[in-house]
Design a protein around this motif. Sequence first.
Motif, PDB file in Angstrom:
ATOM      1  N   GLU A  28       0.829  -1.201   0.000  1.00 41.88           N
ATOM      2  CA  GLU A  28       0.000   0.000   0.000  1.00 41.88           C
ATOM      3  C   GLU A  28       0.869   1.259   0.000  1.00 41.88           C
ATOM      4  O   GLU A  28       0.598   2.217  -0.724  1.00 41.88           O
ATOM      5  CB  GLU A  28      -0.910  -0.016   1.229  1.00 41.88           C
ATOM      6  CG  GLU A  28      -1.877   1.122   1.312  1.00 41.88           C
ATOM      7  CD  GLU A  28      -2.729   1.072   2.567  1.00 41.88           C
ATOM      8  OE1 GLU A  28      -3.737   1.796   2.590  1.00 41.88           O
ATOM      9  OE2 GLU A  28      -2.386   0.347   3.517  1.00 41.88           O
ATOM     10  N   GLN A  29       1.941   1.253   0.787  1.00 45.18           N
ATOM     11  CA  GLN A  29       2.866   2.392   0.818  1.00 45.18           C
ATOM     12  C   GLN A  29       3.541   2.598  -0.537  1.00 45.18           C
ATOM     13  O   GLN A  29       3.702   3.732  -0.993  1.00 45.18           O
ATOM     14  CB  GLN A  29       3.939   2.187   1.886  1.00 45.18           C
ATOM     15  CG  GLN A  29       3.434   2.277   3.297  1.00 45.18           C
ATOM     16  CD  GLN A  29       4.514   1.876   4.298  1.00 45.18           C
ATOM     17  OE1 GLN A  29       5.533   1.289   3.944  1.00 45.18           O
ATOM     18  NE2 GLN A  29       4.276   2.201   5.558  1.00 45.18           N
ATOM     19  N   LEU A  30       3.951   1.511  -1.164  1.00 47.74           N
ATOM     20  CA  LEU A  30       4.593   1.614  -2.472  1.00 47.74           C
ATOM     21  C   LEU A  30       3.623   2.209  -3.500  1.00 47.74           C
ATOM     22  O   LEU A  30       3.996   3.084  -4.280  1.00 47.74           O
ATOM     23  CB  LEU A  30       5.092   0.242  -2.933  1.00 47.74           C
ATOM     24  CG  LEU A  30       6.269  -0.345  -2.160  1.00 47.74           C
ATOM     25  CD1 LEU A  30       6.490  -1.798  -2.543  1.00 47.74           C
ATOM     26  CD2 LEU A  30       7.535   0.464  -2.401  1.00 47.74           C
ATOM     27  N   LEU A  31       2.384   1.730  -3.494  1.00 43.42           N
ATOM     28  CA  LEU A  31       1.396   2.233  -4.441  1.00 43.42           C
ATOM     29  C   LEU A  31       1.015   3.688  -4.160  1.00 43.42           C
ATOM     30  O   LEU A  31       0.618   4.415  -5.073  1.00 43.42           O
ATOM     31  CB  LEU A  31       0.147   1.349  -4.422  1.00 43.42           C
ATOM     32  CG  LEU A  31       0.305  -0.008  -5.088  1.00 43.42           C
ATOM     33  CD1 LEU A  31      -0.904  -0.888  -4.794  1.00 43.42           C
ATOM     34  CD2 LEU A  31       0.521   0.140  -6.585  1.00 43.42           C
ATOM     35  N   ALA A  32       1.148   4.118  -2.919  1.00 42.63           N
ATOM     36  CA  ALA A  32       0.803   5.496  -2.557  1.00 42.63           C
ATOM     37  C   ALA A  32       1.720   6.509  -3.240  1.00 42.63           C
ATOM     38  O   ALA A  32       1.370   7.684  -3.337  1.00 42.63           O
ATOM     39  CB  ALA A  32       0.847   5.679  -1.044  1.00 42.63           C
ATOM     40  N   THR A  33       2.871   6.061  -3.714  1.00 45.85           N
ATOM     41  CA  THR A  33       3.811   6.965  -4.392  1.00 45.85           C
ATOM     42  C   THR A  33       3.475   7.129  -5.868  1.00 45.85           C
ATOM     43  O   THR A  33       4.189   7.822  -6.583  1.00 45.85           O
ATOM     44  CB  THR A  33       5.262   6.461  -4.259  1.00 45.85           C
ATOM     45  OG1 THR A  33       5.389   5.221  -4.961  1.00 45.85           O
ATOM     46  CG2 THR A  33       5.650   6.280  -2.802  1.00 45.85           C
ATOM     47  N   THR A  34       2.400   6.467  -6.324  1.00 44.27           N
ATOM     48  CA  THR A  34       2.014   6.510  -7.734  1.00 44.27           C
ATOM     49  C   THR A  34       0.678   7.213  -7.896  1.00 44.27           C
ATOM     50  O   THR A  34       0.036   7.588  -6.922  1.00 44.27           O
ATOM     51  CB  THR A  34       1.890   5.080  -8.303  1.00 44.27           C
ATOM     52  OG1 THR A  34       0.730   4.459  -7.736  1.00 44.27           O
ATOM     53  CG2 THR A  34       3.124   4.251  -8.014  1.00 44.27           C
ATOM     54  N   SER A  35       0.244   7.325  -9.125  1.00 41.92           N
ATOM     55  CA  SER A  35      -1.076   7.906  -9.391  1.00 41.92           C
ATOM     56  C   SER A  35      -2.180   6.848  -9.322  1.00 41.92           C
ATOM     57  O   SER A  35      -3.353   7.171  -9.426  1.00 41.92           O
ATOM     58  CB  SER A  35      -1.088   8.573 -10.767  1.00 41.92           C
ATOM     59  OG  SER A  35      -0.808   7.613 -11.768  1.00 41.92           O
ATOM     60  N   TRP A  36      -1.793   5.567  -9.151  1.00 42.10           N
ATOM     61  CA  TRP A  36      -2.783   4.499  -9.035  1.00 42.10           C
ATOM     62  C   TRP A  36      -3.393   4.473  -7.642  1.00 42.10           C
ATOM     63  O   TRP A  36      -2.855   5.024  -6.692  1.00 42.10           O
ATOM     64  CB  TRP A  36      -2.152   3.138  -9.321  1.00 42.10           C
ATOM     65  CG  TRP A  36      -1.842   2.911 -10.756  1.00 42.10           C
ATOM     66  CD1 TRP A  36      -2.716   2.925 -11.805  1.00 42.10           C
ATOM     67  CD2 TRP A  36      -0.559   2.636 -11.317  1.00 42.10           C
ATOM     68  NE1 TRP A  36      -2.056   2.667 -12.972  1.00 42.10           N
ATOM     69  CE2 TRP A  36      -0.729   2.480 -12.708  1.00 42.10           C
ATOM     70  CE3 TRP A  36       0.713   2.481 -10.778  1.00 42.10           C
ATOM     71  CZ2 TRP A  36       0.312   2.186 -13.557  1.00 42.10           C
ATOM     72  CZ3 TRP A  36       1.745   2.191 -11.629  1.00 42.10           C
ATOM     73  CH2 TRP A  36       1.547   2.050 -13.004  1.00 42.10           C
ATOM     74  N   SER A  37      -4.489   3.761  -7.524  1.00 49.02           N
ATOM     75  CA  SER A  37      -5.174   3.600  -6.239  1.00 49.02           C
ATOM     76  C   SER A  37      -4.229   3.004  -5.205  1.00 49.02           C
ATOM     77  O   SER A  37      -3.421   2.129  -5.508  1.00 49.02           O
ATOM     78  CB  SER A  37      -6.376   2.675  -6.420  1.00 49.02           C
ATOM     79  OG  SER A  37      -6.952   2.374  -5.184  1.00 49.02           O
ATOM     80  N   CYS A  38      -4.327   3.494  -3.988  1.00 50.14           N
ATOM     81  CA  CYS A  38      -3.421   2.981  -2.957  1.00 50.14           C
ATOM     82  C   CYS A  38      -4.195   2.490  -1.736  1.00 50.14           C
ATOM     83  O   CYS A  38      -3.718   2.543  -0.625  1.00 50.14           O
ATOM     84  CB  CYS A  38      -2.395   4.040  -2.566  1.00 50.14           C
ATOM     85  SG  CYS A  38      -3.129   5.530  -1.861  1.00 50.14           S
ATOM     86  N   HIS A  39      -5.416   2.017  -1.950  1.00 49.71           N
ATOM     87  CA  HIS A  39      -6.198   1.491  -0.843  1.00 49.71           C
ATOM     88  C   HIS A  39      -5.692   0.108  -0.447  1.00 49.71           C
ATOM     89  O   HIS A  39      -5.169  -0.643  -1.263  1.00 49.71           O
ATOM     90  CB  HIS A  39      -7.675   1.425  -1.215  1.00 49.71           C
ATOM     91  CG  HIS A  39      -8.247   2.766  -1.541  1.00 49.71           C
ATOM     92  ND1 HIS A  39      -8.548   3.688  -0.576  1.00 49.71           N
ATOM     93  CD2 HIS A  39      -8.527   3.350  -2.728  1.00 49.71           C
ATOM     94  CE1 HIS A  39      -9.010   4.780  -1.149  1.00 49.71           C
ATOM     95  NE2 HIS A  39      -8.997   4.611  -2.457  1.00 49.71           N
ATOM     96  N   ARG A  40      -5.847  -0.224   0.814  1.00 53.79           N
ATOM     97  CA  ARG A  40      -5.344  -1.482   1.353  1.00 53.79           C
ATOM     98  C   ARG A  40      -5.919  -2.697   0.608  1.00 53.79           C
ATOM     99  O   ARG A  40      -5.199  -3.642   0.307  1.00 53.79           O
ATOM    100  CB  ARG A  40      -5.676  -1.561   2.840  1.00 53.79           C
ATOM    101  CG  ARG A  40      -5.078  -2.747   3.520  1.00 53.79           C
ATOM    102  CD  ARG A  40      -5.248  -2.630   5.046  1.00 53.79           C
ATOM    103  NE  ARG A  40      -4.576  -3.707   5.713  1.00 53.79           N
ATOM    104  CZ  ARG A  40      -3.277  -3.757   5.950  1.00 53.79           C
ATOM    105  NH1 ARG A  40      -2.495  -2.776   5.566  1.00 53.79           N
ATOM    106  NH2 ARG A  40      -2.748  -4.785   6.561  1.00 53.79           N
ATOM    107  N   ASN A  41      -7.206  -2.663   0.301  1.00 50.58           N
ATOM    108  CA  ASN A  41      -7.821  -3.797  -0.381  1.00 50.58           C
ATOM    109  C   ASN A  41      -7.241  -3.977  -1.788  1.00 50.58           C
ATOM    110  O   ASN A  41      -7.061  -5.107  -2.254  1.00 50.58           O
ATOM    111  CB  ASN A  41      -9.339  -3.632  -0.429  1.00 50.58           C
ATOM    112  CG  ASN A  41     -10.032  -4.926  -0.745  1.00 50.58           C
ATOM    113  OD1 ASN A  41      -9.688  -5.977  -0.208  1.00 50.58           O
ATOM    114  ND2 ASN A  41     -11.024  -4.857  -1.612  1.00 50.58           N
TER     115      ASN A  41
END
Length: 79
Positions: A28-41
């Motif tokens: 989730e942290q890695l995805l938060a650095t992108t423009s993609w969704s970063c929700h836990r699910n």
Amino acid sequence: MPEQITRRDWLLAAIRREPGPITTGRAEQLLATTSWSCHRNTARKDLRALAARGALWAMDDDGRRTYFPATTPRTGGAL
């Protein structure tokens, strides 16, 4: 036209650069650095899909699932 990378392919590349096991929270942290969704699910589903593809392997440790790149040697209770 340049080839577009998918969210899961980007996540797999990021996981391969990480030094240790990956949890849902870390994904989730890695995805938060992108423009993609970063929700836990979303992170959880992406990790499961990558494991189903054979790109990752999963291990449960004290009720916590962690993932490793398929190139990492398996030890212990790997699934």
